[in-house]
Design a protein around this motif. Structure first.
Motif, PDB file in Angstrom:
ATOM      1  N   GLU A 197       0.852  -1.184   0.000  1.00 38.37           N
ATOM      2  CA  GLU A 197       0.000   0.000   0.000  1.00 38.37           C
ATOM      3  C   GLU A 197       0.891   1.239   0.000  1.00 38.37           C
ATOM      4  OE1 GLU A 197      -3.242   0.498   2.631  1.00 38.37           O
ATOM      5  OE2 GLU A 197      -4.366  -1.189   1.768  1.00 38.37           O
ATOM      6  N   VAL A 198       0.529   2.200  -0.836  1.00 41.92           N
ATOM      7  CA  VAL A 198       1.167   3.509  -0.866  1.00 41.92           C
ATOM      8  C   VAL A 198       0.113   4.521  -0.439  1.00 41.92           C
ATOM      9  CG1 VAL A 198       2.349   5.235  -2.279  1.00 41.92           C
ATOM     10  CG2 VAL A 198       2.627   2.788  -2.788  1.00 41.92           C
ATOM     11  N   LEU A 199       0.410   5.277   0.610  1.00 36.67           N
ATOM     12  CA  LEU A 199      -0.531   6.283   1.102  1.00 36.67           C
ATOM     13  C   LEU A 199       0.179   7.632   1.118  1.00 36.67           C
ATOM     14  CD1 LEU A 199      -0.729   3.590   3.370  1.00 36.67           C
ATOM     15  CD2 LEU A 199      -3.014   4.612   3.365  1.00 36.67           C
ATOM     16  N   TRP A 200      -0.492   8.667   0.668  1.00 35.75           N
ATOM     17  CA  TRP A 200       0.135   9.979   0.668  1.00 35.75           C
ATOM     18  C   TRP A 200      -0.882  11.064   0.994  1.00 35.75           C
ATOM     19  CZ3 TRP A 200      -1.799   7.491  -3.413  1.00 35.75           C
ATOM     20  CH2 TRP A 200      -2.445   8.188  -4.407  1.00 35.75           C
ATOM     21  N   THR A 201      -0.387  12.107   1.631  1.00 44.56           N
ATOM     22  CA  THR A 201      -1.217  13.243   2.007  1.00 44.56           C
ATOM     23  C   THR A 201      -0.368  14.506   2.001  1.00 44.56           C
ATOM     24  OG1 THR A 201      -2.739  14.120   3.689  1.00 44.56           O
ATOM     25  CG2 THR A 201      -0.832  12.935   4.512  1.00 44.56           C
ATOM     26  N   PRO A 202      -0.898  15.621   1.502  1.00 44.33           N
ATOM     27  CA  PRO A 202      -2.207  15.737   0.870  1.00 44.33           C
ATOM     28  C   PRO A 202      -2.196  15.165  -0.535  1.00 44.33           C
ATOM     29  CG  PRO A 202      -1.061  17.838   0.834  1.00 44.33           C
ATOM     30  CD  PRO A 202      -0.195  16.910   1.619  1.00 44.33           C
ATOM     31  N   GLN A 203      -3.380  14.709  -0.985  1.00 37.80           N
ATOM     32  CA  GLN A 203      -3.498  14.187  -2.342  1.00 37.80           C
ATOM     33  C   GLN A 203      -3.891  15.274  -3.329  1.00 37.80           C
ATOM     34  OE1 GLN A 203      -6.732  13.448  -4.238  1.00 37.80           O
ATOM     35  NE2 GLN A 203      -5.284  13.169  -5.924  1.00 37.80           N
ATOM     36  N   LEU A 204      -4.739  16.192  -2.885  1.00 36.92           N
ATOM     37  CA  LEU A 204      -5.167  17.279  -3.754  1.00 36.92           C
ATOM     38  C   LEU A 204      -4.004  18.243  -3.976  1.00 36.92           C
ATOM     39  CD1 LEU A 204      -8.647  17.990  -2.141  1.00 36.92           C
ATOM     40  CD2 LEU A 204      -8.164  16.672  -4.196  1.00 36.92           C
ATOM     41  N   GLU A 205      -3.824  18.673  -5.204  1.00 36.32           N
ATOM     42  CA  GLU A 205      -2.654  19.464  -5.546  1.00 36.32           C
ATOM     43  C   GLU A 205      -2.623  20.814  -4.833  1.00 36.32           C
ATOM     44  OE1 GLU A 205      -2.099  19.755  -9.727  1.00 36.32           O
ATOM     45  OE2 GLU A 205      -2.068  17.592 -10.042  1.00 36.32           O
ATOM     46  N   GLY A 206      -3.777  21.369  -4.473  1.00 37.56           N
ATOM     47  CA  GLY A 206      -3.783  22.645  -3.777  1.00 37.56           C
ATOM     48  C   GLY A 206      -3.860  22.524  -2.271  1.00 37.56           C
ATOM     49  N   ASP A 207      -4.002  21.305  -1.771  1.00 38.37           N
ATOM     50  CA  ASP A 207      -4.149  21.080  -0.333  1.00 38.37           C
ATOM     51  C   ASP A 207      -2.788  21.169   0.343  1.00 38.37           C
ATOM     52  OD1 ASP A 207      -5.278  20.536   2.073  1.00 38.37           O
ATOM     53  OD2 ASP A 207      -5.987  18.540   1.560  1.00 38.37           O
ATOM     54  N   THR A 208      -2.795  21.351   1.661  1.00 33.08           N
ATOM     55  CA  THR A 208      -1.537  21.512   2.403  1.00 33.08           C
ATOM     56  C   THR A 208      -1.538  20.686   3.676  1.00 33.08           C
ATOM     57  OG1 THR A 208      -2.392  23.425   3.622  1.00 33.08           O
ATOM     58  CG2 THR A 208      -1.221  23.866   1.558  1.00 33.08           C
ATOM     59  N   LEU A 209      -0.340  20.430   4.156  1.00 35.46           N
ATOM     60  CA  LEU A 209      -0.147  19.768   5.450  1.00 35.46           C
ATOM     61  C   LEU A 209       0.837  20.627   6.229  1.00 35.46           C
ATOM     62  CD1 LEU A 209      -0.684  17.196   7.190  1.00 35.46           C
ATOM     63  CD2 LEU A 209       1.407  16.260   6.205  1.00 35.46           C
ATOM     64  N   SER A 210       0.382  21.203   7.322  1.00 30.39           N
ATOM     65  CA  SER A 210       1.220  22.131   8.083  1.00 30.39           C
ATOM     66  C   SER A 210       2.276  21.380   8.883  1.00 30.39           C
ATOM     67  CB  SER A 210       0.358  22.960   9.033  1.00 30.39           C
ATOM     68  OG  SER A 210      -0.191  22.126  10.044  1.00 30.39           O
ATOM     69  N   ALA A 211       3.306  22.108   9.311  1.00 31.43           N
ATOM     70  CA  ALA A 211       4.358  21.521  10.134  1.00 31.43           C
ATOM     71  C   ALA A 211       3.789  21.014  11.455  1.00 31.43           C
ATOM     72  CB  ALA A 211       5.450  22.554  10.392  1.00 31.43           C
ATOM     73  N   GLU A 212       2.846  21.762  12.011  1.00 32.31           N
ATOM     74  CA  GLU A 212       2.223  21.344  13.271  1.00 32.31           C
ATOM     75  C   GLU A 212       1.458  20.043  13.100  1.00 32.31           C
ATOM     76  OE1 GLU A 212      -0.967  23.019  16.614  1.00 32.31           O
ATOM     77  OE2 GLU A 212      -0.514  24.191  14.803  1.00 32.31           O
ATOM     78  N   ALA A 213       0.718  19.942  11.996  1.00 37.51           N
ATOM     79  CA  ALA A 213      -0.043  18.720  11.738  1.00 37.51           C
ATOM     80  C   ALA A 213       0.889  17.541  11.509  1.00 37.51           C
ATOM     81  CB  ALA A 213      -0.949  18.921  10.529  1.00 37.51           C
ATOM     82  N   LEU A 214       1.974  17.760  10.790  1.00 36.62           N
ATOM     83  CA  LEU A 214       2.921  16.675  10.534  1.00 36.62           C
ATOM     84  C   LEU A 214       3.510  16.142  11.839  1.00 36.62           C
ATOM     85  CD1 LEU A 214       5.540  16.340   7.759  1.00 36.62           C
ATOM     86  CD2 LEU A 214       6.292  16.138  10.121  1.00 36.62           C
ATOM     87  N   LEU A 215       3.951  17.046  12.710  1.00 35.27           N
ATOM     88  CA  LEU A 215       4.571  16.616  13.966  1.00 35.27           C
ATOM     89  C   LEU A 215       3.551  15.967  14.904  1.00 35.27           C
ATOM     90  CD1 LEU A 215       6.904  19.688  14.598  1.00 35.27           C
ATOM     91  CD2 LEU A 215       7.544  17.425  13.764  1.00 35.27           C
ATOM     92  N   THR A 216       2.292  16.384  14.803  1.00 33.48           N
ATOM     93  CA  THR A 216       1.249  15.802  15.656  1.00 33.48           C
ATOM     94  C   THR A 216       0.833  14.425  15.172  1.00 33.48           C
ATOM     95  OG1 THR A 216       0.407  18.011  16.198  1.00 33.48           O
ATOM     96  CG2 THR A 216      -1.075  16.137  16.563  1.00 33.48           C
ATOM     97  N   GLU A 217       0.643  14.282  13.861  1.00 28.33           N
ATOM     98  CA  GLU A 217       0.147  13.033  13.297  1.00 28.33           C
ATOM     99  C   GLU A 217       1.242  11.989  13.075  1.00 28.33           C
ATOM    100  OE1 GLU A 217      -2.879  12.326  12.996  1.00 28.33           O
ATOM    101  OE2 GLU A 217      -3.934  14.238  13.041  1.00 28.33           O
ATOM    102  N   TYR A 218       2.484  12.438  12.933  1.00 29.37           N
ATOM    103  CA  TYR A 218       3.590  11.513  12.651  1.00 29.37           C
ATOM    104  C   TYR A 218       4.729  11.720  13.652  1.00 29.37           C
ATOM    105  CZ  TYR A 218       1.108  11.186   8.190  1.00 29.37           C
ATOM    106  OH  TYR A 218       0.151  11.002   7.217  1.00 29.37           O
ATOM    107  N   PRO A 219       4.475  11.521  14.934  1.00 28.77           N
ATOM    108  CA  PRO A 219       5.507  11.786  15.948  1.00 28.77           C
ATOM    109  C   PRO A 219       6.695  10.834  15.851  1.00 28.77           C
ATOM    110  CG  PRO A 219       3.630  10.657  16.932  1.00 28.77           C
ATOM    111  CD  PRO A 219       3.225  11.021  15.532  1.00 28.77           C
ATOM    112  N   GLU A 220       6.521   9.700  15.169  1.00 29.44           N
ATOM    113  CA  GLU A 220       7.623   8.727  15.068  1.00 29.44           C
ATOM    114  C   GLU A 220       8.695   9.169  14.073  1.00 29.44           C
ATOM    115  OE1 GLU A 220       4.482   7.569  12.051  1.00 29.44           O
ATOM    116  OE2 GLU A 220       4.553   8.371  14.080  1.00 29.44           O
ATOM    117  N   MET A 221       8.367  10.101  13.179  1.00 30.04           N
ATOM    118  CA  MET A 221       9.341  10.499  12.166  1.00 30.04           C
ATOM    119  C   MET A 221      10.441  11.381  12.769  1.00 30.04           C
ATOM    120  SD  MET A 221       7.609  10.814   8.438  1.00 30.04           S
ATOM    121  CE  MET A 221       6.630  12.287   8.636  1.00 30.04           C
TER     122      MET A 221
END
Length: 303
Positions: free
Chosen positions: A276-300
């Motif tokens: 499985e390949v999963l990616w976000t955001p998928q929509l070309e104009g959508d965004t993922l903030s730094a805060e959201a990244l650190l909150t949702e992916y704390p293991e990275m």
């Protein structure tokens, strides 16, 4: 009375949430658009039917004097130590039989529940790598996710695509665990569900060649006027395969993350169980903030 107040509060809260979602900017509602490409099965014929095993025959030993076909018939009464010799031979024969039985049981367990490795690789890229997002979107519409060869090609394309944009890597994570098939299946789908739960909506999917996509009007509305500055793209690879790839490093740098991707991309098609390949955001104009990244992916880890 208290129950009535509780029901009233819950109703007001639900109404407030509905108003927030209705009045919020489109970018806030769609900040978790996600895509998913995958295929494979833990119930393929490779695993559901044990390999053909011929009837087991007992080991043949030379026969002495027409007696039992086993060395126990060596003359047991040589001198006065015959009884001791017989006892030692019986102990040796018992040990041999126990080892044979254990080996047979282990072999049957391997046939019925073979070992499968589940690997996860997550890459957080700067929003400047928007072209990679477009490439994965296009791949989702074209990839053959029903055949082992198609899954192998998908794995190679995504791994190579990520490596081409290594200059934009900001965060990374990777792990692999080898488990019996039944447990590996559970781990794989748990990891997939965990990643998918981070999306507000799966706006593009290709699962076993079944493609689903939101209507174009919804895509245009979601992508309108959303800034890209200071945002991220996260790509997750989930791969289940037979055997293992040897010792892989803990990801602390770009070089180590690249090593993981290169080794995953080299897995032969016949060893792949599911991808499985999963990616976000998928929509070309959508965004993922730094805060959201650190909150949702704390293991990275920061690379």
């Amino acid at each position: 009375m208290l129950k009535h107040i509780g029901r009233t509060c819950r109703s007001l809260l639900a109404l407030a949430l509905a108003l927030i979602l209705a009045l919020a900017p489109v970018s806030a509602v769609w900040a978790r658009s996600g895509g998913r490409i995958g295929g494979g099965s833990f119930r393929s014929p490779t695993f559901s039917a044990p390999r053909s095993v011929g009837p087991r025959s007992a080991p043949v030993y030379p026969s002495y004097g027409g007696g039992l076909g086993f060395p126990l018939v060596v003359p047991l009464f040589w001198g006065g130590g015959g009884s001791l010799l017989a006892l030692l031979l019986l102990i040796g024969a018992g040990s041999f039989l126990v080892r044979s039985l254990r080996s047979a049981v282990a072999e049957e367990e391997e046939v019925g529940d073979p070992q499968v490795t589940v690997a996860q690789v997550k890459v957080g890229l700067l929003a400047s790598a928007r072209q990679l997002q477009k490439e994965i979107n296009a791949l989702a519409l074209e990839a053959d996710t029903q055949s082992p060869e198609g899954l192998s090609q998908l794995l190679q394309e995504v791994s190579l695509g990520l490596m081409r944009y290594s200059d934009y890597w900001a965060y990374g994570y990777a792990e692999a665990e080898k488990l019996p098939l039944s447990r590996a299946e559970s781990l794989f789908y748990q990891a997939s569900l965990q990643e998918r739960s981070k999306f507000s909506a799966e706006t593009l999917t290709n699962r076993n060649n079944q493609i689903q996509q939101l209507p174009q009007a919804a895509l245009r509305r979601a992508a309108a006027g959303i800034p890209e500055v200071g945002e991220y793209l996260v790509v997750t690879l989930l791969v289940a395969y037979r055997g293992n790839l040897g010792t892989l490093p803990v990801v602390k740098s770009v070089a180590e993350l690249r090593q993981w991707l290169m080794q995953l991309a080299s897995i032969p098609a016949e060893r792949i169980v599911a991808i499985e390949v999963l990616w976000t955001p998928q929509l070309e104009g959508d965004t993922l903030s730094a805060e959201a990244l650190l909150t949702e992916y704390p293991e990275m880890r920061l690379l």
